[in-house]
Design a protein around this motif. Structure first.
Motif, PDB file in Angstrom:
ATOM      1  N   GLY A 213       0.808  -1.206   0.000  1.00  0.00           N
ATOM      2  CA  GLY A 213       0.000   0.000   0.000  1.00  0.00           C
ATOM      3  C   GLY A 213       0.841   1.257   0.000  1.00  0.00           C
ATOM      4  O   GLY A 213       0.528   2.235  -0.693  1.00  0.00           O
ATOM      5  N   LEU A 214       1.919   1.243   0.768  1.00  0.00           N
ATOM      6  CA  LEU A 214       2.824   2.388   0.792  1.00  0.00           C
ATOM      7  C   LEU A 214       3.464   2.615  -0.565  1.00  0.00           C
ATOM      8  O   LEU A 214       3.586   3.754  -1.038  1.00  0.00           O
ATOM      9  CB  LEU A 214       3.904   2.173   1.851  1.00  0.00           C
ATOM     10  CG  LEU A 214       3.422   2.102   3.308  1.00  0.00           C
ATOM     11  CD1 LEU A 214       4.570   1.686   4.219  1.00  0.00           C
ATOM     12  CD2 LEU A 214       2.833   3.430   3.754  1.00  0.00           C
ATOM     13  N   ASP A 215       3.878   1.528  -1.227  1.00  0.00           N
ATOM     14  CA  ASP A 215       4.502   1.649  -2.550  1.00  0.00           C
ATOM     15  C   ASP A 215       3.512   2.183  -3.575  1.00  0.00           C
ATOM     16  O   ASP A 215       3.860   3.040  -4.405  1.00  0.00           O
ATOM     17  CB  ASP A 215       5.037   0.289  -3.004  1.00  0.00           C
ATOM     18  CG  ASP A 215       6.195  -0.204  -2.152  1.00  0.00           C
ATOM     19  OD1 ASP A 215       6.795   0.615  -1.421  1.00  0.00           O
ATOM     20  OD2 ASP A 215       6.502  -1.415  -2.210  1.00  0.00           O
ATOM     21  N   ALA A 216       2.266   1.692  -3.521  1.00  0.00           N
ATOM     22  CA  ALA A 216       1.250   2.156  -4.470  1.00  0.00           C
ATOM     23  C   ALA A 216       0.932   3.626  -4.253  1.00  0.00           C
ATOM     24  O   ALA A 216       0.758   4.392  -5.218  1.00  0.00           O
ATOM     25  CB  ALA A 216      -0.021   1.312  -4.332  1.00  0.00           C
ATOM     26  N   PHE A 217       0.860   4.051  -2.987  1.00  0.00           N
ATOM     27  CA  PHE A 217       0.592   5.453  -2.683  1.00  0.00           C
ATOM     28  C   PHE A 217       1.718   6.335  -3.197  1.00  0.00           C
ATOM     29  O   PHE A 217       1.468   7.386  -3.821  1.00  0.00           O
ATOM     30  CB  PHE A 217       0.426   5.628  -1.173  1.00  0.00           C
ATOM     31  CG  PHE A 217       0.106   7.035  -0.754  1.00  0.00           C
ATOM     32  CD1 PHE A 217      -1.205   7.442  -0.603  1.00  0.00           C
ATOM     33  CD2 PHE A 217       1.114   7.953  -0.502  1.00  0.00           C
ATOM     34  CE1 PHE A 217      -1.510   8.731  -0.220  1.00  0.00           C
ATOM     35  CE2 PHE A 217       0.822   9.246  -0.121  1.00  0.00           C
ATOM     36  CZ  PHE A 217      -0.491   9.646   0.018  1.00  0.00           C
ATOM     37  N   ALA A 218       2.961   5.938  -2.958  1.00  0.00           N
ATOM     38  CA  ALA A 218       4.105   6.739  -3.388  1.00  0.00           C
ATOM     39  C   ALA A 218       4.147   6.860  -4.901  1.00  0.00           C
ATOM     40  O   ALA A 218       4.468   7.934  -5.443  1.00  0.00           O
ATOM     41  CB  ALA A 218       5.399   6.123  -2.865  1.00  0.00           C
ATOM     42  N   GLU A 219       3.816   5.775  -5.600  1.00  0.00           N
ATOM     43  CA  GLU A 219       3.832   5.823  -7.060  1.00  0.00           C
ATOM     44  C   GLU A 219       2.731   6.717  -7.595  1.00  0.00           C
ATOM     45  O   GLU A 219       2.917   7.439  -8.579  1.00  0.00           O
ATOM     46  CB  GLU A 219       3.686   4.413  -7.630  1.00  0.00           C
ATOM     47  CG  GLU A 219       3.764   4.353  -9.142  1.00  0.00           C
ATOM     48  CD  GLU A 219       3.790   2.937  -9.686  1.00  0.00           C
ATOM     49  OE1 GLU A 219       3.660   2.775 -10.914  1.00  0.00           O
ATOM     50  OE2 GLU A 219       3.939   1.990  -8.891  1.00  0.00           O
ATOM     51  N   ALA A 220       1.551   6.686  -6.951  1.00  0.00           N
ATOM     52  CA  ALA A 220       0.422   7.484  -7.421  1.00  0.00           C
ATOM     53  C   ALA A 220       0.610   8.974  -7.151  1.00  0.00           C
ATOM     54  O   ALA A 220       0.347   9.817  -8.017  1.00  0.00           O
ATOM     55  CB  ALA A 220      -0.870   6.995  -6.771  1.00  0.00           C
ATOM     56  N   PHE A 221       1.080   9.327  -5.943  1.00  0.00           N
ATOM     57  CA  PHE A 221       1.122  10.730  -5.536  1.00  0.00           C
ATOM     58  C   PHE A 221       2.528  11.315  -5.495  1.00  0.00           C
ATOM     59  O   PHE A 221       2.690  12.512  -5.228  1.00  0.00           O
ATOM     60  CB  PHE A 221       0.451  10.887  -4.169  1.00  0.00           C
ATOM     61  CG  PHE A 221      -1.019  10.581  -4.180  1.00  0.00           C
ATOM     62  CD1 PHE A 221      -1.923  11.501  -4.687  1.00  0.00           C
ATOM     63  CD2 PHE A 221      -1.497   9.374  -3.719  1.00  0.00           C
ATOM     64  CE1 PHE A 221      -3.284  11.224  -4.709  1.00  0.00           C
ATOM     65  CE2 PHE A 221      -2.855   9.075  -3.722  1.00  0.00           C
ATOM     66  CZ  PHE A 221      -3.744  10.013  -4.232  1.00  0.00           C
ATOM     67  N   GLY A 222       3.534  10.480  -5.733  1.00  0.00           N
ATOM     68  CA  GLY A 222       4.899  10.995  -5.747  1.00  0.00           C
ATOM     69  C   GLY A 222       5.386  11.442  -4.392  1.00  0.00           C
ATOM     70  O   GLY A 222       6.254  12.322  -4.299  1.00  0.00           O
ATOM     71  N   ALA A 223       4.843  10.863  -3.315  1.00  0.00           N
ATOM     72  CA  ALA A 223       5.237  11.252  -1.966  1.00  0.00           C
ATOM     73  C   ALA A 223       5.164  10.047  -1.048  1.00  0.00           C
ATOM     74  O   ALA A 223       4.299   9.177  -1.214  1.00  0.00           O
ATOM     75  CB  ALA A 223       4.330  12.361  -1.432  1.00  0.00           C
ATOM     76  N   THR A 224       6.068   9.979  -0.084  1.00  0.00           N
ATOM     77  CA  THR A 224       6.050   8.949   0.952  1.00  0.00           C
ATOM     78  C   THR A 224       5.662   9.613   2.259  1.00  0.00           C
ATOM     79  O   THR A 224       6.457  10.328   2.872  1.00  0.00           O
ATOM     80  CB  THR A 224       7.424   8.270   1.082  1.00  0.00           C
ATOM     81  OG1 THR A 224       7.772   7.677  -0.179  1.00  0.00           O
ATOM     82  CG2 THR A 224       7.399   7.194   2.149  1.00  0.00           C
ATOM     83  N   LEU A 225       4.420   9.399   2.670  1.00  0.00           N
ATOM     84  CA  LEU A 225       3.889  10.100   3.840  1.00  0.00           C
ATOM     85  C   LEU A 225       3.820   9.229   5.086  1.00  0.00           C
ATOM     86  O   LEU A 225       3.713   9.753   6.199  1.00  0.00           O
ATOM     87  CB  LEU A 225       2.485  10.636   3.543  1.00  0.00           C
ATOM     88  CG  LEU A 225       2.350  11.618   2.371  1.00  0.00           C
ATOM     89  CD1 LEU A 225       0.903  12.102   2.279  1.00  0.00           C
ATOM     90  CD2 LEU A 225       3.300  12.787   2.532  1.00  0.00           C
ATOM     91  N   PHE A 226       3.858   7.899   4.911  1.00  0.00           N
ATOM     92  CA  PHE A 226       3.618   7.017   6.044  1.00  0.00           C
ATOM     93  C   PHE A 226       4.674   5.922   6.125  1.00  0.00           C
ATOM     94  O   PHE A 226       5.284   5.553   5.117  1.00  0.00           O
ATOM     95  CB  PHE A 226       2.227   6.373   5.931  1.00  0.00           C
ATOM     96  CG  PHE A 226       1.118   7.369   5.770  1.00  0.00           C
ATOM     97  CD1 PHE A 226       0.697   8.140   6.843  1.00  0.00           C
ATOM     98  CD2 PHE A 226       0.513   7.558   4.542  1.00  0.00           C
ATOM     99  CE1 PHE A 226      -0.316   9.068   6.702  1.00  0.00           C
ATOM    100  CE2 PHE A 226      -0.502   8.482   4.381  1.00  0.00           C
ATOM    101  CZ  PHE A 226      -0.922   9.247   5.462  1.00  0.00           C
ATOM    102  N   ALA A 227       4.824   5.404   7.337  1.00  0.00           N
ATOM    103  CA  ALA A 227       5.680   4.247   7.595  1.00  0.00           C
ATOM    104  C   ALA A 227       4.780   3.069   7.961  1.00  0.00           C
ATOM    105  O   ALA A 227       3.609   3.256   8.330  1.00  0.00           O
ATOM    106  CB  ALA A 227       6.648   4.551   8.741  1.00  0.00           C
ATOM    107  N   PRO A 228       5.308   1.841   7.882  1.00  0.00           N
ATOM    108  CA  PRO A 228       4.485   0.667   8.206  1.00  0.00           C
ATOM    109  C   PRO A 228       3.957   0.661   9.639  1.00  0.00           C
ATOM    110  O   PRO A 228       2.998  -0.051   9.933  1.00  0.00           O
ATOM    111  CB  PRO A 228       5.443  -0.502   7.960  1.00  0.00           C
ATOM    112  CG  PRO A 228       6.435   0.011   6.984  1.00  0.00           C
ATOM    113  CD  PRO A 228       6.621   1.453   7.335  1.00  0.00           C
ATOM    114  N   THR A 229       4.563   1.416  10.518  1.00  0.00           N
ATOM    115  CA  THR A 229       4.108   1.462  11.915  1.00  0.00           C
ATOM    116  C   THR A 229       3.042   2.525  12.172  1.00  0.00           C
ATOM    117  O   THR A 229       2.465   2.572  13.262  1.00  0.00           O
ATOM    118  CB  THR A 229       5.308   1.727  12.843  1.00  0.00           C
ATOM    119  OG1 THR A 229       5.969   2.926  12.409  1.00  0.00           O
ATOM    120  CG2 THR A 229       6.288   0.566  12.807  1.00  0.00           C
ATOM    121  N   ASP A 230       2.764   3.377  11.181  1.00  0.00           N
ATOM    122  CA  ASP A 230       1.775   4.446  11.363  1.00  0.00           C
ATOM    123  C   ASP A 230       0.354   3.887  11.282  1.00  0.00           C
ATOM    124  O   ASP A 230       0.007   3.184  10.322  1.00  0.00           O
ATOM    125  CB  ASP A 230       1.940   5.521  10.288  1.00  0.00           C
ATOM    126  CG  ASP A 230       3.222   6.313  10.461  1.00  0.00           C
ATOM    127  OD1 ASP A 230       3.692   6.436  11.600  1.00  0.00           O
ATOM    128  OD2 ASP A 230       3.754   6.799   9.436  1.00  0.00           O
TER     129      ASP A 230
END
Length: 209
Positions: free
Chosen positions: A172-189
């Protein structure tokens, strides 16, 4: 999203429980997914808003912005231990959510989860292109406690659970980063919490089957 479904929601048919772990099939109900303040703040920093996909309905905050959704179940079956912890089972929710900015759109639908698996799967569509079904979130079944309120003879049992924390899976984090060009969350969030309430029949049904 009981599951997590729905924390405790998702997957295929549940195993029939033992006498100590009675099994239930959900008749109706709602699952509420509320985005955490942490996630709302970080999404707002990138101009990303939340929308609901019918039949899900939006939950609005004090400022009118959408902070979550309420979703009806497509199905849900499972066992519940005497402690209130979910045993084996699964469910899927109807509708979904959309994360949208000026430049990108991510639609998440068909949210399902199962116990004891700690992953929450959903169908993902990014900018009108179907990506497929991915494990977007994770949750801890051991942290869930459900209340089981038996009904009068011939009436359904009421099952409730609230405040179930859900974190983002790496997919999910990888898909979000690819879609929006930003890494906003970590797996622990913890990105959202879920609450569920519904009417259920004990299994097997009819009782003497």
């Amino acid at each position: 999203m009981a599951a997590p479904l729905l924390g405790q929601l998702g997957g295929t048919a549940a195993a029939a429980g033992s006498a100590a772990d009675p099994a239930f099939a959900l008749l109706d109900g709602l699952s509420e997914l509320r985005v955490t303040d942490l996630a709302l703040t970080r999404l707002a920093s990138e101009g990303i808003a939340i929308q609901a996909v019918e039949p899900a309905v939006p939950i609005s905050g004090a400022d009118g912005a959408v902070v979550g959704v309420r979703m009806p179940p497509e199905y849900a079956t499972g066992t519940i231990a005497l402690t209130g912890e979910p045993g084996t089972g699964g469910a899927r929710l109807r509708g979904g959510v959309v994360l949208v900015s000026a430049d990108a759109r991510m639609e998440i639908t068909g949210i399902r989860g199962s116990v004891p698996d700690n992953r929450v799967f959903a169908f993902l569509q990014v900018n009108d292109e179907w990506v497929g079904e991915l494990p977007l979130y994770t949750w801890d079944p051991a942290a869930v406690r459900l209340s089981v309120l038996p009904g009068a003879p011939g009436k359904p049992t009421v099952i409730k659970g609230s405040g179930i924390p859900v974190t983002a899976a790496q997919e999910g984090l990888d898909a979000f980063a690819e879609a929006f060009g930003a890494t906003l969350f970590a797996p622990t969030d913890v990105v959202f919490t879920t609450s569920v309430e519904g009417n259920a029949w004990p299994l097997p049904y009819p009782p003497n089957s």
